[in-house]
Design a protein around this motif. Structure first.
Motif, PDB file in Angstrom:
ATOM      1  N   GLY A   1      -4.498  10.523  10.969  1.00  0.00           N
ATOM      2  CA  GLY A   1      -3.601   9.392  11.097  1.00  0.00           C
ATOM      3  C   GLY A   1      -2.892   9.284  12.432  1.00  0.00           C
TER       4      GLY A   1
ATOM      5  N   ASP B   1      -7.875   3.057   7.745  1.00  0.00           N
ATOM      6  CA  ASP B   1      -7.015   4.131   7.232  1.00  0.00           C
ATOM      7  C   ASP B   1      -6.112   3.625   6.110  1.00  0.00           C
ATOM      8  OD1 ASP B   1      -8.210   5.976   8.874  1.00  0.00           O
ATOM      9  OD2 ASP B   1      -6.604   6.048  10.339  1.00  0.00           O
ATOM     10  N   THR B   2      -4.835   3.913   6.180  1.00  0.00           N
ATOM     11  CA  THR B   2      -3.896   3.491   5.128  1.00  0.00           C
ATOM     12  C   THR B   2      -3.250   2.137   5.447  1.00  0.00           C
ATOM     13  OG1 THR B   2      -2.065   4.681   6.182  1.00  0.00           O
ATOM     14  CG2 THR B   2      -3.365   5.887   4.552  1.00  0.00           C
TER      15      THR B   2
ATOM     16  N   PHE C   1      -1.818   1.535   8.354  1.00  0.00           N
ATOM     17  CA  PHE C   1      -0.873   1.806   9.421  1.00  0.00           C
ATOM     18  C   PHE C   1       0.573   1.492   9.037  1.00  0.00           C
ATOM     19  CE2 PHE C   1      -5.010   0.932  11.334  1.00  0.00           C
ATOM     20  CZ  PHE C   1      -5.234   2.124  12.004  1.00  0.00           C
TER      21      PHE C   1
ATOM     22  N   ASN D   1       0.340   8.713   3.764  1.00  0.00           N
ATOM     23  CA  ASN D   1       0.340   8.703   5.221  1.00  0.00           C
ATOM     24  C   ASN D   1       1.269   9.799   5.753  1.00  0.00           C
ATOM     25  OD1 ASN D   1      -0.388   7.715   7.718  1.00  0.00           O
ATOM     26  ND2 ASN D   1       1.079   6.044   7.724  1.00  0.00           N
ATOM     27  N   PRO D   2       0.852  10.670   6.685  1.00  0.00           N
ATOM     28  CA  PRO D   2      -0.417  10.658   7.401  1.00  0.00           C
ATOM     29  C   PRO D   2      -1.566  11.166   6.539  1.00  0.00           C
ATOM     30  CG  PRO D   2       0.879  12.543   8.091  1.00  0.00           C
ATOM     31  CD  PRO D   2       1.746  11.735   7.170  1.00  0.00           C
ATOM     32  N   LYS D   3      -2.702  10.476   6.672  1.00  0.00           N
ATOM     33  CA  LYS D   3      -3.882  10.812   5.870  1.00  0.00           C
ATOM     34  C   LYS D   3      -4.644  11.963   6.496  1.00  0.00           C
ATOM     35  CE  LYS D   3      -7.585   9.703   7.000  1.00  0.00           C
ATOM     36  NZ  LYS D   3      -8.399   8.469   6.938  1.00  0.00           N
TER      37      LYS D   3
ATOM     38  N   ARG E   1      -0.658  -2.333  -1.156  1.00  0.00           N
ATOM     39  CA  ARG E   1      -1.444  -2.369   0.081  1.00  0.00           C
ATOM     40  C   ARG E   1      -2.582  -3.380  -0.030  1.00  0.00           C
ATOM     41  NH1 ARG E   1      -2.159   4.177   1.271  1.00  0.00           N
ATOM     42  NH2 ARG E   1       0.024   4.570   1.867  1.00  0.00           N
TER      43      ARG E   1
END
Length: 300
Positions: free
Chosen positions: A64, A91-92, A94, A122-124, A143
């Motif tokens: 991340g 990713d997630t 951000f 997060n962080p992933k 999300r």
């Protein structure tokens, strides 16, 4: 010459159309724009842009550390160089739902055909490492809803990735996938599945396209395209494969330079200058401006 001729909106429409047909689409991971063009040249149906590859390209671990700006910029460079649709790892998202919304619009503006948002904390971390943690269902659904609401082109594919399988097991992953579909996800990416039977169980539980990640040295067995097609997979990615092949070759070449002082014994493993010039369409630039390409390429 220069960039792809197919508008991003048309790439998205065609990507959706092919997914709706039920065929299995093969998306090798491009580690730069040139490799994306090679993927197209070889006849694949799409290009994947891996967050792990983007991180590694910067010399960073996949935890991340990359930013939306870095990811969108690299995605834009890759998508612009191929007529194929490009799917990118977001990713997630951000950040919180508003950040996810901004991520979707930045990715859309960058010309990508789709993106996936995951349900890790997060962080992933890399999806095939131990010690992952996932967010609660409510957060995961926020999300996805934010992503779906933010897109302006309805053909932009919003895929939801779930890492629940490695944390709480297959049944929990299936439940999470169903909830993500209900929240508006166009497709599901069940990460780190262990068997074809698990893919089949996920396929039976959802009515949207499903992606299989065939990354090497991970938790999933490296199934073949026909095996995945038989259990109902719609997209298969090999996210880091080309980077691994390229870095392996680079390491062997550097070792030979140290040992022999030259690389004449490796010429057969290299892309010939003529093939490189053909791939980047050097002659096309020459047709535009004769001062650019006015020489002969030595034979192989």
């Amino acid at each position: 010459m220069l960039y792809a001729q197919t508008p991003a909106s048309e790439k998205r429409r065609l990507f959706r159309e092919r997914l709706a047909s039920g065929e299995l689409l093969r998306l090798p991971g491009a580690f730069n724009p040139l490799s994306a063009r090679l993927i197209e040249r070889k006849g694949f149906e799409g290009v994947y842009v891996s967050g792990a590859v983007l991180s590694a390209d910067l010399g960073l671990p996949d935890i991340g550390l990359t930013t939306l700006t870095e990811v969108a910029a690299r995605g834009q460079q890759i998508a612009a160089m191929t007529e194929l649709p490009a799917l990118i790892d977001a990713d997630t998202g951000f950040g919180e739902p508003m950040n996810v919304a901004r991520t979707v619009q930045a990715i859309e503006d960058a010309g990508l055909a789709g993106l996936h948002i995951e349900d890790q904390v997060n962080p992933k971390r890399c999806g095939h490492l131990d010690g992952k943690a996932v967010v609660d269902e409510a957060t995961a659904l926020k999300r996805v809803r934010a992503a779906v609401e933010a897109r302006r082109d309805p053909n932009l594919l919003v895929m939801a990735r779930t890492d629940v399988r490695s944390v709480d097991g297959l049944d929990a992953a299936i439940d999470r996938a169903r909830a993500l579909v209900d929240a508006g996800a166009d497709a599901i990416f069940p990460e780190a599945m262990r068997s074809l039977e698990e893919f089949a169980a996920m396929r039976a539980a959802i009515d949207v396209p499903m992606l299989a990640n065939m990354t090497e040295f991970g938790k999933s067995e490296l199934f073949g395209v026909e095996q995945l097609r038989d259990v109902g997979v719609n997209i298969v990615i090999w996210p880091v494969s080309l980077l691994r092949l390229a870095m392996g070759a680079a390491e062997r070449g550097l070792d030979e330079l140290l040992a022999e002082g030259r690389l004449s014994g490796r010429l057969g493993e290299m892309q010939h200058r003529a093939d490189l010039y053909d791939l980047i369409d050097y002659a096309g630039y020459g047709r535009f401006d004769q001062n650019v390409f006015d020489f002969d390429i030595p034979g192989r």
